[in-house]
Design a protein around this motif. Structure first.
Motif, PDB file in Angstrom:
ATOM      1  N   UNK A   1      -1.032   7.323   4.014  1.00  0.00           N
ATOM      2  CA  UNK A   1      -2.102   6.394   3.639  1.00  0.00           C
ATOM      3  C   UNK A   1      -2.191   6.153   2.130  1.00  0.00           C
ATOM      4  N   UNK A   2      -1.059   6.284   1.456  1.00  0.00           N
ATOM      5  CA  UNK A   2      -1.032   6.007   0.023  1.00  0.00           C
ATOM      6  C   UNK A   2       0.080   5.021  -0.309  1.00  0.00           C
ATOM      7  N   UNK A   3       0.074   4.536  -1.537  1.00  0.00           N
ATOM      8  CA  UNK A   3       1.146   3.664  -1.989  1.00  0.00           C
ATOM      9  C   UNK A   3       2.382   4.453  -2.368  1.00  0.00           C
ATOM     10  N   UNK A   4       3.347   3.775  -2.941  1.00  0.00           N
ATOM     11  CA  UNK A   4       4.598   4.423  -3.337  1.00  0.00           C
ATOM     12  C   UNK A   4       4.482   4.971  -4.757  1.00  0.00           C
TER      13      UNK A   4
ATOM     14  N   UNK B   1      -8.955  -1.393   0.782  1.00  0.00           N
ATOM     15  CA  UNK B   1      -7.940  -0.455   1.272  1.00  0.00           C
ATOM     16  C   UNK B   1      -7.621  -0.716   2.734  1.00  0.00           C
ATOM     17  N   UNK B   2      -8.631  -1.119   3.487  1.00  0.00           N
ATOM     18  CA  UNK B   2      -8.451  -1.384   4.911  1.00  0.00           C
ATOM     19  C   UNK B   2      -9.185  -2.678   5.260  1.00  0.00           C
TER      20      UNK B   2
ATOM     21  N   UNK C   1       4.854  -4.166   4.092  1.00  0.00           N
ATOM     22  CA  UNK C   1       5.469  -2.970   4.656  1.00  0.00           C
ATOM     23  C   UNK C   1       5.048  -2.824   6.110  1.00  0.00           C
TER      24      UNK C   1
ATOM     25  N   UNK D   1       4.351  -7.023  -1.742  1.00  0.00           N
ATOM     26  CA  UNK D   1       5.290  -6.570  -0.719  1.00  0.00           C
ATOM     27  C   UNK D   1       4.574  -6.450   0.629  1.00  0.00           C
TER      28      UNK D   1
ATOM     29  N   UNK E   1      -4.223  -1.917   4.168  1.00  0.00           N
ATOM     30  CA  UNK E   1      -3.758  -1.834   5.557  1.00  0.00           C
ATOM     31  C   UNK E   1      -4.524  -2.856   6.380  1.00  0.00           C
TER      32      UNK E   1
ATOM     33  N   UNK F   1       1.399  -4.263  -0.080  1.00  0.00           N
ATOM     34  CA  UNK F   1       1.479  -3.498  -1.322  1.00  0.00           C
ATOM     35  C   UNK F   1       1.619  -4.434  -2.510  1.00  0.00           C
TER      36      UNK F   1
ATOM     37  N   UNK G   1       0.484   0.002  -6.113  1.00  0.00           N
ATOM     38  CA  UNK G   1      -0.871   0.333  -5.732  1.00  0.00           C
ATOM     39  C   UNK G   1      -0.902   1.069  -4.402  1.00  0.00           C
ATOM     40  N   UNK G   2      -2.105   1.425  -3.969  1.00  0.00           N
ATOM     41  CA  UNK G   2      -2.263   2.194  -2.730  1.00  0.00           C
ATOM     42  C   UNK G   2      -2.093   1.327  -1.483  1.00  0.00           C
ATOM     43  N   UNK G   3      -2.173   0.003  -1.651  1.00  0.00           N
ATOM     44  CA  UNK G   3      -1.954  -0.891  -0.524  1.00  0.00           C
ATOM     45  C   UNK G   3      -3.225  -1.244   0.226  1.00  0.00           C
TER      46      UNK G   3
END
Lengths: 117, 114
Positions: B41-44, A9-10, A37, A35, A113, A91, A109-111
């Protein structure tokens, strides 16, 4: 049903170091997207896979970025070496693909960072 | 190539007030349209979509949007917002044929004040 899963996540790394992100799409989804962002902006496509084939990688900076989806399921995005400007959220999304109206609906997904110091 | 313009970068509203987030698009071919929401802090998360049929589409959390082909718009509305609606909202389009690349707007930050 599990959604699109991304890890980590990070991630915090120093510039010039390599980094990799992992994505597992929704089961049965043939199309996978990565992607980028940047802060305060909408996502921008880096690469799109149809099964294991990269069908659109025109926006992927190929000098330092690479991606793979060897078995047509999960995927890895790599940056080597990372630069300060790569700090962003990465993402992953997936869609059914194939025919029909719903083929283009993308689920995210949540991505991950990434912070490059 | 298609493009999306979200006319407001930030929209502050009071709780229980109505809200409209504006989206205009440009494309030389027919498109599908989407609204996504991104909580901190979340995705789309897909809010709603227009693929065909009725131009008024309803989505999750009480949101709706209307596709206006002549004005090339797809504005998002909710009659009464809640604190939990505070998030970033993205409008996106994809061409029905051709490159089929999902293109996003810059986003609108919706802030709900008590």
């Amino acid at each position: 049903e599990a959604g699109v899963v991304q890890s980590p996540r990070y991630k915090i790394i120093e510039k010039k170091q390599p980094v990799a992100f992992w994505c597992n799409p929704i089961s049965g989804h043939n199309t996978l997207y990565w992607y980028l962002q940047n802060l305060g902006q909408g996502p921008e496509l880096l690469i799109r896979y149809e099964n294991e084939e990269a069908v659109d990688d025109s926006q992927l900076p190929k000098d330092r970025f690479s991606a793979e989806r060897l078995k047509g399921v999960d995927s890895t995005l790599k940056i080597q070496p990372a630069e300060l400007g790569d700090s962003a959220v990465y993402l992953c999304a997936s869609s059914l693909g194939g025919q029909g109206l719903t083929k283009n609906i993308q689920y995210f997904g949540a991505g991950t960072r990434l912070s490059v110091l | 190539a298609q493009s999306v313009t979200q006319l407001d970068s930030q929209v502050p509203v009071f709780e229980e007030a109505p809200v409209e987030l504006r989206c205009n698009y440009s494309s030389s071919v027919s498109v599908y349209l989407f609204w996504y929401v991104q909580y901190p802090n979340q995705g789309l998360q897909l809010l709603l979509k227009y693929l065909s049929g009725s131009t008024l589409v309803k989505g999750i959390n009480g949101f709706e949007a209307e596709f206006n082909k002549s004005q090339t718009s797809f504005h998002l509305r909710k009659p009464s917002v809640h604190i939990s609606d505070t998030a970033e909202y993205f409008c996106a389009v994809i061409t029905i044929q051709g490159a089929q690349k999902l293109v996003f707007g810059q986003g609108t930050r919706l802030t709900i004040n008590p």
